[in-house]
Design a protein around this motif. Structure first.
Motif, PDB file in Angstrom:
ATOM      1  N   ASN A  91     -17.639   4.367 -10.327  1.00 35.92           N
ATOM      2  CA  ASN A  91     -19.048   4.014 -10.119  1.00 35.92           C
ATOM      3  C   ASN A  91     -19.372   3.755  -8.649  1.00 35.92           C
ATOM      4  OD1 ASN A  91     -17.556   1.603 -10.114  1.00 35.92           O
ATOM      5  ND2 ASN A  91     -19.319   0.398 -10.779  1.00 35.92           N
ATOM      6  N   ASP A  92     -18.380   3.847  -7.750  1.00 33.29           N
ATOM      7  CA  ASP A  92     -18.687   3.802  -6.323  1.00 33.29           C
ATOM      8  C   ASP A  92     -19.485   5.051  -5.965  1.00 33.29           C
ATOM      9  OD1 ASP A  92     -17.401   1.376  -5.603  1.00 33.29           O
ATOM     10  OD2 ASP A  92     -15.457   2.384  -5.594  1.00 33.29           O
ATOM     11  N   LEU A  93     -20.469   4.896  -5.095  1.00 36.93           N
ATOM     12  CA  LEU A  93     -21.403   5.993  -4.869  1.00 36.93           C
ATOM     13  C   LEU A  93     -20.799   7.153  -4.092  1.00 36.93           C
ATOM     14  CD1 LEU A  93     -24.787   4.124  -4.313  1.00 36.93           C
ATOM     15  CD2 LEU A  93     -23.841   5.109  -6.396  1.00 36.93           C
ATOM     16  N   TRP A  94     -19.590   6.977  -3.545  1.00 38.66           N
ATOM     17  CA  TRP A  94     -18.928   8.131  -2.918  1.00 38.66           C
ATOM     18  C   TRP A  94     -18.123   8.945  -3.931  1.00 38.66           C
ATOM     19  CZ3 TRP A  94     -17.490   3.101  -1.121  1.00 38.66           C
ATOM     20  CH2 TRP A  94     -16.267   2.621  -1.591  1.00 38.66           C
ATOM     21  N   PHE A  95     -18.103   8.497  -5.200  1.00 41.53           N
ATOM     22  CA  PHE A  95     -17.379   9.254  -6.223  1.00 41.53           C
ATOM     23  C   PHE A  95     -17.981  10.643  -6.362  1.00 41.53           C
ATOM     24  CE2 PHE A  95     -16.858  10.912 -10.478  1.00 41.53           C
ATOM     25  CZ  PHE A  95     -15.513  10.727 -10.733  1.00 41.53           C
ATOM     26  N   GLN A  96     -17.103  11.638  -6.347  1.00 37.11           N
ATOM     27  CA  GLN A  96     -17.515  13.023  -6.576  1.00 37.11           C
ATOM     28  C   GLN A  96     -16.310  13.788  -7.087  1.00 37.11           C
ATOM     29  OE1 GLN A  96     -19.479  14.966  -3.335  1.00 37.11           O
ATOM     30  NE2 GLN A  96     -19.528  16.947  -4.339  1.00 37.11           N
ATOM     31  N   ILE A 191     -24.531   8.285  -8.520  1.00 36.33           N
ATOM     32  CA  ILE A 191     -25.825   8.069  -7.865  1.00 36.33           C
ATOM     33  C   ILE A 191     -26.339   6.675  -8.205  1.00 36.33           C
ATOM     34  CG2 ILE A 191     -26.393  10.529  -7.932  1.00 36.33           C
ATOM     35  CD1 ILE A 191     -28.333   9.805 -10.287  1.00 36.33           C
ATOM     36  N   SER A 192     -27.346   6.242  -7.443  1.00 38.62           N
ATOM     37  CA  SER A 192     -27.896   4.903  -7.675  1.00 38.62           C
ATOM     38  C   SER A 192     -29.156   4.921  -8.511  1.00 38.62           C
ATOM     39  CB  SER A 192     -28.184   4.219  -6.331  1.00 38.62           C
ATOM     40  OG  SER A 192     -29.122   4.975  -5.576  1.00 38.62           O
ATOM     41  N   ASN A 193     -29.836   6.076  -8.568  1.00 39.76           N
ATOM     42  CA  ASN A 193     -31.123   6.130  -9.268  1.00 39.76           C
ATOM     43  C   ASN A 193     -31.420   7.562  -9.667  1.00 39.76           C
ATOM     44  OD1 ASN A 193     -34.228   6.582  -9.163  1.00 39.76           O
ATOM     45  ND2 ASN A 193     -34.036   4.366  -9.412  1.00 39.76           N
ATOM     46  N   THR A 194     -31.530   7.821 -10.966  1.00 36.43           N
ATOM     47  CA  THR A 194     -31.720   9.182 -11.449  1.00 36.43           C
ATOM     48  C   THR A 194     -33.017   9.799 -10.943  1.00 36.43           C
ATOM     49  OG1 THR A 194     -30.380   8.829 -13.445  1.00 36.43           O
ATOM     50  CG2 THR A 194     -31.978  10.620 -13.510  1.00 36.43           C
ATOM     51  N   LEU A 248     -24.387  11.145 -12.073  1.00 34.90           N
ATOM     52  CA  LEU A 248     -23.797  10.060 -12.864  1.00 34.90           C
ATOM     53  C   LEU A 248     -24.446   8.743 -12.458  1.00 34.90           C
ATOM     54  CD1 LEU A 248     -20.008  11.029 -12.522  1.00 34.90           C
ATOM     55  CD2 LEU A 248     -21.665  11.848 -14.217  1.00 34.90           C
ATOM     56  N   ASP A 249     -25.337   8.246 -13.291  1.00 32.80           N
ATOM     57  CA  ASP A 249     -26.064   7.002 -13.018  1.00 32.80           C
ATOM     58  C   ASP A 249     -25.466   5.906 -13.902  1.00 32.80           C
ATOM     59  OD1 ASP A 249     -27.872   5.000 -12.499  1.00 32.80           O
ATOM     60  OD2 ASP A 249     -29.656   6.239 -12.769  1.00 32.80           O
ATOM     61  N   TYR A 250     -24.597   5.088 -13.311  1.00 35.87           N
ATOM     62  CA  TYR A 250     -23.886   4.072 -14.092  1.00 35.87           C
ATOM     63  C   TYR A 250     -24.800   2.890 -14.402  1.00 35.87           C
ATOM     64  CZ  TYR A 250     -19.365   6.320 -13.989  1.00 35.87           C
ATOM     65  OH  TYR A 250     -18.336   7.202 -14.201  1.00 35.87           O
ATOM     66  N   ILE A 251     -24.941   2.632 -15.689  1.00 36.98           N
ATOM     67  CA  ILE A 251     -25.675   1.461 -16.160  1.00 36.98           C
ATOM     68  C   ILE A 251     -24.731   0.267 -16.237  1.00 36.98           C
ATOM     69  CG2 ILE A 251     -27.031   0.534 -18.085  1.00 36.98           C
ATOM     70  CD1 ILE A 251     -27.704   3.520 -18.751  1.00 36.98           C
ATOM     71  N   LEU A 252     -23.517   0.510 -16.723  1.00 39.31           N
ATOM     72  CA  LEU A 252     -22.431  -0.472 -16.744  1.00 39.31           C
ATOM     73  C   LEU A 252     -21.143   0.219 -16.316  1.00 39.31           C
ATOM     74  CD1 LEU A 252     -23.123  -2.258 -20.164  1.00 39.31           C
ATOM     75  CD2 LEU A 252     -23.499  -3.231 -17.876  1.00 39.31           C
TER      76      LEU A 252
END
Length: 326
Positions: A91-96, A191-194, A248-252
């Protein structure tokens, strides 16, 4: 009214990974994952350094092919590259990651385990039937020798692109046997926001929304190695199809760490999605009007070894690196 000129992104040409050592990565991707050598060049031109926004760079670029898809391994020979943080999570935003399609998950997983890999998933996971968009898909996440995130993915008959279900034989290497590693289906990015990411990839770049799903419960927890994982997934594809991008927008768990603003193209965490566009200058003007962050301006490439003649680097809303080429 929609027309061809309105569609900017035609296809994804390749995905580039900055690596510590090209030879080590070449051995891993060819032996563990079935990629084959397509090209091996070393570049020290001023225009390519300008494109990557790394002054005076000397870069070895190995192009590998799997099925119809390409990746580039980029080693900066004269510049120190910062490693990927060792405590990185999905869930780190650099994940790809790259999603590598296999014809037989159990056989591919057994083969992969004979190499020194760092697993993310506990084992291959099967998406349960109550998730209509993804039911029956099997996946396993792991890391390459530099810590880049990868995924093996297997599609049941009613899921995935048609080409993943066509019988194919690699006449050179696996005579009489079906290929085990078939190609790359997509690259998934945290990502942080879809809505924010869809404005960039769909509204500005013209990519098409292919599917949406909500993945959670124990299956996603085991797949991501994250407690109580719950993620909203939006799949996008260019107008010509082929490799896609998954948001990938992680909610939890709640959003992970942002991409540090000082990360450069020469740092190992950098992956670049190469998007072929039909009118690069027009798209650049549109992105500039929208306030998109540019890493480099439009650069004309003079070396004949490059498969494209001009390009520029931009960041998406969360800082993922996109190479726009014509």
């Amino acid at each position: 009214m929609s027309s061809q000129i309105d569609v900017d992104v035609q296809r994804i040409r390749a995905i580039s990974l900055t690596v510590t050592n090209c030879d080590r990565s070449f051995n891993f991707y060819t032996k563990a994952l079935g990629f084959e050598l397509a090209n091996d060049i070393t570049v020290a031109s001023q225009d390519y350094s300008k494109l990557q926004n790394v002054a005076g760079a000397k870069i070895r670029i190995i192009t590998l092919q799997l099925g119809d898809e390409l990746i580039e391994l980029m080693q900066y020979l004269n510049i120190d590259s910062q490693p990927i943080p060792s405590d990185s999570q999905s869930n780190d935003l650099w994940f790809q990651h790259l999603a590598i399609v296999v014809s037989d998950m159990d056989r591919a997983y057994t083969h992969l385990r004979s190499f020194s890999i760092e697993p993310i998933s506990t084992a291959p996971q099967t998406i349960p039937p109550d998730n209509q968009a993804s039911a029956g898909i099997r996946a396993f996440k792991f890391k390459d020798p530099d810590g880049h995130d990868l995924e093996l993915i297997w599609f049941p008959a009613d899921k995935g692109q048609d080409k993943w279900h066509q019988k194919s034989v690699d006449a050179k290497r696996l005579v009489g046997r079906h290929r085990l590693f078939l190609g790359i289906d997509h690259s998934a990015i945290a990502i942080s926001n879809t809505a924010q990411s869809l404005h960039f990839y769909h509204d500005l770049l013209g990519m098409q929304i292919h599917s949406r799903s909500l993945n959670w419960r124990l299956t996603q927890t085991r797949l991501d190695n994250l407690p109580d994982a719950k993620v909203q997934i939006t799949a996008l594809r260019p107008i010509q199809g082929g490799v896609g991008i998954e948001l990938l927008d992680y909610i939890l768990p709640f959003k992970g760490r942002p991409i540090p603003s000082d990360w450069k193209s020469c740092d190992i965490a950098t992956m670049q999605i190469q998007l072929v566009v039909n009118n690069l200058e027009s798209l650049i003007n549109k992105l500039q009007r929208d306030g998109i962050q540019f890493i480099s301006p439009l650069v004309q490439l003079t070396e004949n070894s490059f498969p494209y003649r001009q390009g520029c680097l931009v960041k998406d809303p969360d800082g993922h690196t996109i190479l726009l080429i014509a």
